[in-house]
Design a protein around this motif. Structure first.
Motif, short mmCIF file in Angstrom:
data_model
loop_
_atom_site.label_atom_id
_atom_site.label_comp_id
_atom_site.label_asym_id
_atom_site.label_seq_id
_atom_site.Cartn_x
_atom_site.Cartn_y
_atom_site.Cartn_z
N LEU A 264 0.80 -1.25 -0.14
CA LEU A 264 0.02 0.00 -0.01
C LEU A 264 0.76 1.11 -0.06
O LEU A 264 1.59 1.62 1.07
CB LEU A 264 -0.92 -0.08 1.32
CG LEU A 264 -1.88 1.08 1.48
CD1 LEU A 264 -2.84 1.43 0.22
CD2 LEU A 264 -2.65 1.06 2.72
N VAL A 265 0.79 2.12 -1.04
CA VAL A 265 1.71 2.97 -1.30
C VAL A 265 0.95 4.45 -1.13
O VAL A 265 0.05 4.81 -1.82
CB VAL A 265 2.45 3.10 -2.59
CG1 VAL A 265 3.25 4.39 -2.66
CG2 VAL A 265 3.13 2.02 -2.79
N GLY A 266 1.17 5.24 -0.13
CA GLY A 266 0.44 6.78 0.18
C GLY A 266 1.12 7.69 -0.96
O GLY A 266 2.24 7.64 -1.04
N VAL A 267 0.27 8.35 -1.50
CA VAL A 267 0.59 9.34 -2.39
C VAL A 267 0.27 10.75 -2.10
O VAL A 267 -0.99 11.02 -1.90
CB VAL A 267 0.15 9.07 -3.92
CG1 VAL A 267 0.52 10.14 -4.97
CG2 VAL A 267 0.80 7.71 -4.20
N ASP A 268 1.12 11.55 -1.84
CA ASP A 268 0.76 13.09 -1.42
C ASP A 268 1.51 13.86 -2.62
O ASP A 268 2.81 13.86 -2.95
CB ASP A 268 1.37 13.29 -0.09
CG ASP A 268 1.57 14.95 0.18
OD1 ASP A 268 0.53 15.51 0.02
OD2 ASP A 268 2.59 15.58 0.43
N SER A 269 0.60 14.89 -3.18
CA SER A 269 1.07 15.77 -4.08
C SER A 269 1.65 17.09 -3.52
O SER A 269 2.50 17.79 -3.95
CB SER A 269 0.09 15.99 -4.91
OG SER A 269 -1.10 17.08 -4.39
N VAL A 270 1.13 17.43 -2.29
CA VAL A 270 1.26 18.99 -1.39
C VAL A 270 2.65 19.04 -1.30
O VAL A 270 3.31 20.03 -1.78
CB VAL A 270 0.53 19.14 -0.32
CG1 VAL A 270 0.63 20.62 0.24
CG2 VAL A 270 -1.04 18.78 -0.90
N MET A 271 3.42 18.20 -0.60
CA MET A 271 4.94 18.51 -0.19
C MET A 271 5.99 17.67 -0.86
O MET A 271 6.95 17.38 -0.67
CB MET A 271 4.80 18.04 1.16
CG MET A 271 4.06 18.90 2.18
SD MET A 271 3.89 20.47 2.04
CE MET A 271 5.74 21.00 2.75
N CYS A 272 5.16 17.07 -2.14
CA CYS A 272 6.07 16.37 -2.95
C CYS A 272 7.38 16.88 -3.43
O CYS A 272 7.36 18.07 -3.78
CB CYS A 272 5.22 15.81 -4.11
SG CYS A 272 6.18 15.00 -5.52
N PRO A 273 8.53 16.47 -3.17
CA PRO A 273 9.88 17.34 -3.53
C PRO A 273 9.77 17.61 -4.98
O PRO A 273 9.45 17.01 -5.88
CB PRO A 273 10.89 16.18 -3.39
CG PRO A 273 10.23 15.04 -2.43
CD PRO A 273 8.93 15.25 -2.80
N ARG A 274 10.40 18.79 -5.30
CA ARG A 274 10.51 19.60 -6.49
C ARG A 274 10.96 18.70 -7.77
O ARG A 274 10.35 18.71 -8.74
CB ARG A 274 11.32 20.90 -6.27
CG ARG A 274 10.94 21.73 -7.81
CD ARG A 274 11.53 23.07 -7.24
NE ARG A 274 11.33 24.22 -8.31
CZ ARG A 274 12.13 24.46 -9.34
NH1 ARG A 274 13.01 23.82 -9.34
NH2 ARG A 274 11.44 25.35 -10.12
N PRO A 275 11.84 17.85 -7.64
CA PRO A 275 12.41 17.11 -8.77
C PRO A 275 11.31 16.21 -9.00
O PRO A 275 11.34 15.74 -10.45
CB PRO A 275 13.79 16.29 -8.17
CG PRO A 275 14.11 17.03 -7.14
CD PRO A 275 13.10 17.48 -6.43
#
Ligand code: NDP
Length: 327
Positions: A264-275
């Motif tokens: 199970l992989v959580g995906v977050d877009s808000v703080m996702c690193p720039r690269p």
């Protein structure tokens, strides 16, 4: 002066309205952007209606994503005239966001608008589409290949779901769409779904383990749906979880993880690193058929974003909503 949606909360209650604001009111930042387009994401729906605790500072301009042209910059990477794109970083939550004609932001949050996209196309993708791409990249990172079998996408007719289907099908995956809008089967098939399932099969409590079907999943719904998806994922399959459209709870057992090696992989877009976000946007330029964006998105003006927020949360909006903030 510029137009913006302003959310206020005080003794008179919680309210969102269009207001004319002075540029001097903009928050601190090293880049000022003339916004051309923003969108209404699920989170913006929660912010504008006050149905979820998204806004943590008042007054707030909502809008978790935007595209525009740099007006002034003291950031080394950006100069006046550059086309820029922003997703997340707490914008529209703790820092004034994109549902306005002007925004002042940290240059570190911005990325260049990919040359392959117009402002309108980039916002048709928006935070929902970029999150869908992050989910696909997470499946790939865990080694899920098209030959492994079917990928299930929940909340299929929504923003994340629509883009996820389009990208996965272009990459050669067999996509099964789970939706409450089975009447929109033609739309989902035009995006690339091979089969459409009614979400009622997934949203009630299920067994700890069910018949193995999915090689991978993109789930935006959470709650019983996510639990049932995990329970029916194949041995060593991968489930990406990014949303809570049905609830924040996760009424599951550990059975799929300890008996079938499901990840199970959580995906977050808000703080996702720039690269990684730059990579996701680069992937969208090659792995999304932009011709499909016309069917996915609807364009509205700034004032219409307020009633649209409630409609989006009621599940009345298909695909993505782009806001032309100067309309
Ligand atoms: P949309 O409103 O566009 O789509 C959500 C979809 O979920 C709906 O269209 C509907 O799909 C389905 N849905 C809604 N309510 C229910 C319910 N009660 N039970 C089952 N399905 C339901 O939102 P987005 O696609 O923009 O976002 C989806 C989710 O992902 C949200 O929870 C959002 O907060 C989250 N998100 C998270 C991000 C992150 O960084 N982790 C970034 C972006 C979004 P259908 O009509 O097909 O049934």
């Amino acid at each position: 002066m510029f137009k913006a949606i302003l959310i206020e909360k005080d003794d008179n209650g919680y309210r969102a309205a269009i207001q004319e604001l002075d540029e001097a009111m903009l928050p601190a930042g090293d880049v000022t952007v003339l916004v051309s387009h923003s969108t209404v994401n699920y989170k913006d729906g929660l912010a504008i209606t006050g149905k979820g605790p998204v806004v943590r500072k008042f007054p707030m301009v909502p809008g978790i994503d935007l595209v525009g042209i740099v007006d002034e910059s003291s950031h080394p990477d950006f100069k006046a005239g550059d086309s820029v794109l922003l997703n997340g970083w707490g914008v529209g939550e703790v820092h004034w966001g994109g549902l306005a004609q002007r925004a002042r932001l940290k240059g570190d949050w911005l990325i260049p608008l990919p040359a392959q996209f117009t402002a309108q196309q980039a916002m048709s993708i928006g935070t929902a589409g970029y999150t869908a791409m992050l989910c696909v990249m997470a499946l790939e990172k865990q080694g899920v290949k098209p030959s492994d079998g079917e990928i299930v996408v929940t909340g299929a007719a929504g923003g994340v779901g629509s883009v996820a289907i389009a990208v996965l099908s272009k990459l050669g995956y067999q996509v099964v769409a789970v939706t409450g809008r089975t009447a929109d089967a033609d739309y989902l098939k035009s995006l690339g779904a091979m089969e459409i399932l009614d979400r009622s099969q997934f949203n009630a409590p299920g067994k700890p383990l069910a018949k193995e079907r999915w090689a991978g999943a993109v789930d935006v719904v959470g709650s019983h749906t996510l639990a049932n998806i995990c329970a029916s994922t194949k041995y060593r399959g991968v489930v990406t979880a990014c949303g809570l459209a049905a609830g924040m709870d996760f009424p599951a057992t550990v059975a799929p993880f300890i008996l079938r090696g499901v990840t199970l992989v959580g995906v977050d877009s808000v703080m996702c690193p720039r690269p990684e976000r730059i990579q996701a946007w680069r992937r969208l330029t090659t792995d999304l058929d932009v011709g499909k964006l016309e069917a996915i998105s609807t364009e509205i003006g700034l004032a219409q974003a307020i009633p649209m927020a409630a409609r989006l949360l009621n599940g009345e909006v298909r695909g993505r909503v782009v806001v032309d903030v100067n309309q």
